[in-house]
Scaffold this motif. Structure first.
Motif: not given
Length: 506
Positions: A357, A381-382, A437, A443
């Motif tokens: 992030h 993570q995004r 993403k 993820e």
């Protein structure tokens, strides 16, 4: 000063139309609210009726008089606060900086030596720089908190090479003790913020001489350094271990021949350094690469393009630029890969890209281009969602002399190679297209505390000098589970590629 700046920002800002009047109202609101008051409605009405710079200046002067004496709002501080208010009418990424500094993580007050002190950053540092211009030779209060705690050491700097550490407390500059009486004048001596009229980017003039420092460390240890202001290039490409000669070893798994490169601030030297790192890995027979973009704060378009170019075949779109005022953008509307590493080995090398992030701007640009072209696996993570292109408007004193400051202005956006948006707007929702993403199923959630700890440890590791025997937590691969997982994913990619290759040969 604030009225001419508002005019320049209104002309340069390109994400949407904005007027000098809107900027000045936003700046005055910020100023009044910083003093715990609201902007009087009559001043707002006068701004509505103002039609020229002189009329705007009259409103600004009367607004400051109406506000009265506020101890914290010195003239330079009032300007910095009002300029900060411009973000209300533009966007959160605009703001004051050292001239030419469009990278949010570039250093503030590092004295040409590569270390920062607690308090001497951000608005406090900008206020100090401006204040010294206005005060001429007078010594003004230092923005650094006393005692002087080192809060950052820049990799590749004199401070880093000498072994200065975050947490050190500076007790002496030369033979002079840093105490309650001397710290203001000693800070002025170190910062020496006299901006040359010939400086194009507001560089700070400092004597190119060696300065000795004495610091106190945890456990009452004392260390001494002699640092030379000889100019340096901050490091932004990091590997697994630093060799005795100061160069990085980029192999993270020797048996599997897997390389690892972490990208810091995306500044001009980064492109060449990244190409050199990957070239060395390939020449050494690397079977795959982990590209770590976690905590990458972004930077400049050209080096981000250069980094991406190494890993893509020629002719692939890396980034599209969108702006309302193309005449104000000096770059290209579309950047296309040309180099491709020189051979297909570079753009066929199995690749895993780590993001989180805090992957921002240029780091996101790299990840988006690699993802859109199916070049590797995006894991983590995004990302943050910052895609605006910045330019810098110079800030001058009332007499036209330079201040060393500039105002960062958004002039456009970078779009993904597929043309989709990458920017997270103020009203963007989680389901909207922004950021990058990870690939579905890859993820890797983490807690804010773990991410902050890993970042601090990675920065401490990167700033450690060659030959140091001082162990840091990041030396242990088990300390970074995300990196270990990326290596595991890469091994799976390599095995799958080898199996496919074997099947095709049969």
């Amino acid at each position: 000063m604030i009225v001419p700046l508002a005019e320049d920002v209104a002309q340069a800002y390109s994400l949407r139309p904005v007027t000098s009047r809107e900027l000045l109202e936003a700046g005055l609101k910020e100023l009044y609210e910083s003093a715990g008051r609201k902007l009087p409605p009559e001043l707002t009405k006068r701004l509505d009726g103002a039609t020229d710079p002189a009329a705007f200046l009259s409103v600004v002067v009367d607004a400051r008089v109406s506000l009265g004496k506020v101890d914290e709002l010195t003239v330079p501080r009032a300007f910095v606060v009002a300029a900060k208010g411009f973000t209300r009418a533009t966007d959160a990424f605009c703001g004051l900086s050292l001239r030419g500094n469009t990278s949010p993580m570039s250093s503030d007050a590092e004295f040409g030596l590569g270390f920062e002190l607690d308090g001497a950053t951000g608005e406090a540092w900008l206020t100090y720089v401006l204040g010294t211009q206005m005060a001429n030779q007078a010594v003004i209060p230092s923005p650094a908190s006393f005692p002087w705690h080192v809060t950052r050491v820049i990799p590749g700097s004199p401070a880093s090479r000498a072994g200065m550490r975050v947490g050190d407390v500076v007790t002496h500059v030369g033979e002079q003790v840093v105490d309650a009486k001397s710290h203001n004048s000693l800070f002025r001596l170190l910062a020496a913020p006299t901006v040359s009229p010939m400086a194009q980017f507001g560089q700070i003039e400092r004597p190119t001489t060696a300065t000795s420092f004495r610091v106190k460390r945890e456990g009452a240890a004392v260390a001494e350094f002699k640092l030379l202001r000889d100019g340096y290039t901050p490091e932004s490409i990091f590997g697994v271990t630093r060799r005795e000669n100061g160069l990085w070893d980029f192999l993270i798994d020797r048996e599997a021949k897997i390389g690892y490169v972490r990208v810091g601030v995306v500044e001009p030297p980064a492109g060449g350094a990244f190409e050199e790192a990957v070239t060395g890995l390939i020449q050494g027979g690397a079977a795959g690469l982990v590209l770590d973009l976690r905590w990458c704060p972004g930077g400049y378009i050209n080096p981000a393009v250069s980094i991406t170019d190494v890993l893509l075949p020629p002719g692939k779109v890396i980034v599209n630029i969108q702006t309302r005022k193309p005449e104000q953008f000096s770059g290209q509307p579309v950047y296309v890969s040309k180099f491709g590493g020189g051979t297909d080995v570079f753009y066929k090398l199995p690749l895993v890209v780590l993001v989180n992030h805090e992957t921002t701007g240029g780091g996101e640009m790299i990840a988006a281009a690699l993802q859109d072209h199916g070049r590797g696996l995006i894991v983590g993570q995004r990302t943050f969602g910052k895609a605006n292109v910045m330019n810098v408007v110079a800030v001058s004193l009332a007499d036209g002399s330079p201040t060393g400051l500039g105002f960062r202005v958004s002039t456009g956006f970078t779009l993904r190679p597929n043309g989709k948006n990458r920017h997270r707007f103020a009203d963007s929702k989680p389901g909207d297209p922004w950021g990058v993403k990870p690939n579905r199923g890859f993820e890797m959630p983490t807690t804010p505390d773990l991410s902050a700890r890993l970042r601090a440890e990675a920065e401490q590791f990167a700033a450690r000098p060659a030959g140091s025997r001082n162990a840091v937590p990041y030396d242990d691969p088990l300390e970074d589970p995300q990196r270990l997982m990326a290596v595991r994913y890469l091994k799976e990619l390599i095995r799958a590629a080898d199996k496919k290759s074997s099947g095709e040969k049969k």
